[in-house]
Design a protein around this motif. Structure first.
Motif, PDB file in Angstrom:
ATOM      1  N   ARG A  84      -8.693   4.725  -5.647  1.00  0.00           N
ATOM      2  CA  ARG A  84      -7.695   5.545  -6.039  1.00  0.00           C
ATOM      3  C   ARG A  84      -6.746   5.085  -6.807  1.00  0.00           C
ATOM      4  N   ILE A  85      -6.340   3.771  -6.519  1.00  0.00           N
ATOM      5  CA  ILE A  85      -5.315   3.225  -7.379  1.00  0.00           C
ATOM      6  C   ILE A  85      -5.844   2.703  -8.804  1.00  0.00           C
ATOM      7  N   GLU A  86      -7.184   2.323  -8.919  1.00  0.00           N
ATOM      8  CA  GLU A  86      -7.584   2.196 -10.165  1.00  0.00           C
ATOM      9  C   GLU A  86      -7.702   3.370 -11.088  1.00  0.00           C
ATOM     10  N   SER A  87      -8.105   4.573 -10.284  1.00  0.00           N
ATOM     11  CA  SER A  87      -8.027   5.975 -10.940  1.00  0.00           C
ATOM     12  C   SER A  87      -6.753   6.375 -11.740  1.00  0.00           C
ATOM     13  N   SER A  88      -5.705   6.123 -10.782  1.00  0.00           N
ATOM     14  CA  SER A  88      -4.214   6.595 -11.119  1.00  0.00           C
ATOM     15  C   SER A  88      -3.775   5.693 -12.133  1.00  0.00           C
ATOM     16  N   VAL A  89      -4.029   4.294 -12.237  1.00  0.00           N
ATOM     17  CA  VAL A  89      -3.428   3.667 -13.367  1.00  0.00           C
ATOM     18  C   VAL A  89      -4.350   3.851 -14.704  1.00  0.00           C
ATOM     19  N   ALA A 165      -6.295  -2.575  -0.634  1.00  0.00           N
ATOM     20  CA  ALA A 165      -5.142  -2.112  -1.328  1.00  0.00           C
ATOM     21  C   ALA A 165      -4.503  -3.032  -2.270  1.00  0.00           C
ATOM     22  N   LEU A 166      -4.374  -4.319  -1.800  1.00  0.00           N
ATOM     23  CA  LEU A 166      -3.883  -5.454  -2.571  1.00  0.00           C
ATOM     24  C   LEU A 166      -5.083  -5.545  -3.587  1.00  0.00           C
ATOM     25  N   LEU A 167      -6.378  -5.652  -3.354  1.00  0.00           N
ATOM     26  CA  LEU A 167      -7.222  -5.733  -4.465  1.00  0.00           C
ATOM     27  C   LEU A 167      -7.152  -4.473  -5.501  1.00  0.00           C
ATOM     28  N   GLY A 168      -6.858  -3.473  -4.890  1.00  0.00           N
ATOM     29  CA  GLY A 168      -6.573  -2.116  -6.041  1.00  0.00           C
ATOM     30  C   GLY A 168      -5.416  -2.278  -6.723  1.00  0.00           C
ATOM     31  N   MET A 169      -4.434  -3.246  -6.500  1.00  0.00           N
ATOM     32  CA  MET A 169      -3.406  -3.649  -7.298  1.00  0.00           C
ATOM     33  C   MET A 169      -3.760  -4.340  -8.630  1.00  0.00           C
ATOM     34  N   CYS A 170      -4.679  -5.097  -8.215  1.00  0.00           N
ATOM     35  CA  CYS A 170      -5.160  -5.799  -9.617  1.00  0.00           C
ATOM     36  C   CYS A 170      -5.382  -4.885 -10.671  1.00  0.00           C
ATOM     37  N   ALA A 171      -5.569  -3.398 -10.558  1.00  0.00           N
ATOM     38  CA  ALA A 171      -5.830  -2.542 -11.485  1.00  0.00           C
ATOM     39  C   ALA A 171      -4.537  -2.487 -12.478  1.00  0.00           C
ATOM     40  N   PHE A 172      -3.419  -2.930 -12.004  1.00  0.00           N
ATOM     41  CA  PHE A 172      -2.402  -2.929 -12.940  1.00  0.00           C
ATOM     42  C   PHE A 172      -2.234  -3.816 -14.031  1.00  0.00           C
ATOM     43  N   CYS A 245      -2.024  -9.384  10.357  1.00  0.00           N
ATOM     44  CA  CYS A 245      -1.939  -7.904   9.898  1.00  0.00           C
ATOM     45  C   CYS A 245      -0.466  -7.868   9.535  1.00  0.00           C
ATOM     46  N   ALA A 246       0.474  -8.607  10.223  1.00  0.00           N
ATOM     47  CA  ALA A 246       1.826  -8.453   9.757  1.00  0.00           C
ATOM     48  C   ALA A 246       1.993  -9.221   8.540  1.00  0.00           C
ATOM     49  N   ALA A 247       1.296 -10.620   8.260  1.00  0.00           N
ATOM     50  CA  ALA A 247       1.448 -11.013   7.065  1.00  0.00           C
ATOM     51  C   ALA A 247       0.927 -10.286   5.763  1.00  0.00           C
ATOM     52  N   LEU A 248      -0.060  -9.713   6.101  1.00  0.00           N
ATOM     53  CA  LEU A 248      -0.884  -8.838   4.894  1.00  0.00           C
ATOM     54  C   LEU A 248       0.093  -7.547   4.530  1.00  0.00           C
ATOM     55  N   TRP A 249       0.773  -7.035   5.579  1.00  0.00           N
ATOM     56  CA  TRP A 249       1.723  -6.113   5.355  1.00  0.00           C
ATOM     57  C   TRP A 249       3.021  -6.516   4.503  1.00  0.00           C
ATOM     58  N   LEU A 250       3.463  -7.494   4.923  1.00  0.00           N
ATOM     59  CA  LEU A 250       4.628  -8.139   4.225  1.00  0.00           C
ATOM     60  C   LEU A 250       4.220  -8.366   2.724  1.00  0.00           C
ATOM     61  N   ILE A 251       3.151  -8.891   2.482  1.00  0.00           N
ATOM     62  CA  ILE A 251       2.639  -9.200   1.128  1.00  0.00           C
ATOM     63  C   ILE A 251       2.405  -7.861   0.352  1.00  0.00           C
ATOM     64  N   PHE A 252       1.868  -6.969   1.094  1.00  0.00           N
ATOM     65  CA  PHE A 252       1.487  -5.692   0.310  1.00  0.00           C
ATOM     66  C   PHE A 252       2.614  -4.984   0.047  1.00  0.00           C
ATOM     67  N   HIS A 253       3.796  -5.100   1.029  1.00  0.00           N
ATOM     68  CA  HIS A 253       4.941  -4.392   0.628  1.00  0.00           C
ATOM     69  C   HIS A 253       5.761  -5.049  -0.525  1.00  0.00           C
ATOM     70  N   ALA A 254       5.739  -6.470  -0.788  1.00  0.00           N
ATOM     71  CA  ALA A 254       6.197  -6.891  -1.823  1.00  0.00           C
ATOM     72  C   ALA A 254       5.551  -6.605  -3.171  1.00  0.00           C
ATOM     73  N   VAL A 255       4.284  -6.758  -3.184  1.00  0.00           N
ATOM     74  CA  VAL A 255       3.341  -6.326  -4.288  1.00  0.00           C
ATOM     75  C   VAL A 255       3.532  -4.914  -4.669  1.00  0.00           C
TER      76      VAL A 255
END
Length: 268
Positions: A84-89, A165-172, A245-255
């Motif tokens: 979905r992220i890839e498609s929207s990008v 989701a973090l992997l999907g961010m690579c679509a940017f 879980c907490a660490a990945l959420w913080l990373i995802f939030h920042a990205v």
């Protein structure tokens, strides 16, 4: 305010469920393929044990249960957020999506939860019944272990979703995600213990891999289900799972914030 947003996410999940229920052929083909996979994995473990009573603290019966529940979990842990992220990008709609009054990633999560709800009834339940008929009832170690398994599975689901989701961010950056998603799927299967539990790996490799987040998606919930861990080990591993879980959420939030700023500045 919070309830109105929750209603929006629940509506999205409901629509996703209704949409998924329309594809019956996909359900039949998925169940057939997963049954073949379950049968092949069960045959592998039967041959590997060859009548041996216990290996690495786990017997053949427990490994057959591990295999059955692992295949079922694989259907529940399928994520669509990457696509979905890839498609929207690629379509350029990502900028408009980010301007909506609800968090677009919350929408993606609601859609994936809707898909999981459908998969539970359409594939998980039939696979559980088929696996029980072929290899015996995949019974948990105890009722307490079932509760702990469900908690661990829920946290593992969030870890898996955030990794996707973090992997999907690579679509940017890359636009096309196909090869990266294929590599991610292979790495996930190998390092998460979904096919071969890490306790069969050499000690040095196992210690390193069990410190990574992947093991918390499959092996930890499955190990709890079959009673592989003591309560002390479960507590320690659950703390590590919550940490990831907490660490990945913080990373995802920042990205996420960085990606949103770049998109809105550049105009998509």
């Amino acid at each position: 305010m919070i309830w109105s947003k929750m209603k929006a996410y629940l509506f999205v999940a409901k629509v996703r469920i209704q949409s998924a229920l329309a594809y019956r052929f996909n359900v039949i083909s998925t169940i057939s393929i997963q049954c073949l996979l379950m049968f092949a994995m069960a045959c592998f473990w039967k041959a590997a044990y060859g009548g041996t009573g216990n290996v690495s603290g786990v017997g053949e019966r427990e490994m057959l249960t591990y295999t059955t529940i692992s295949v079922i979990m694989g259907n529940l842990l399928t994520m669509g957020v990457e696509g979905r992220i890839e498609s929207s990008v690629r379509s350029g709609s990502v900028a408009l999506d980010m301007l909506k009054p609800v968090n677009i990633y919350g929408i993606y999560l609601a859609e994936d939860l809707g898909d999981m709800a459908v998969a539970f009834f359409q594939t998980a339940v039939p696979l559980f019944l088929i696996g029980s008929a072929l290899f015996g009832l995949p019974a948990p170690a105890s009722a307490v272990h079932v509760i702990l398994f469900l908690v661990s599975f829920a946290v593992g689901y969030l870890i898996n979703w955030m990794l996707a989701a973090l992997l999907g961010m690579c679509a940017f950056k890359t636009i096309v995600m196909g090869p990266i998603r294929n590599v991610k799927g292979f790495v996930m299967k190998l390092l998460s213990g979904s096919v071969i539990p890490l306790w069969f790996f050499p000690d040095g490799v196992r210690v390193v891999l069990e410190c990574l987040p992947f093991v918390n998606i499959y092996q930890l919930p499955l190990g709890i289900y079959i009673g592989r861990y003591t309560f002390g080990e479960m507590l320690l591993r659950t703390v590590l799972q919550l940490f990831w879980c907490a660490a990945l959420w913080l990373i995802f939030h920042a990205v996420q914030k960085k990606a949103a700023a770049a998109v809105l500045i550049q105009g998509g």
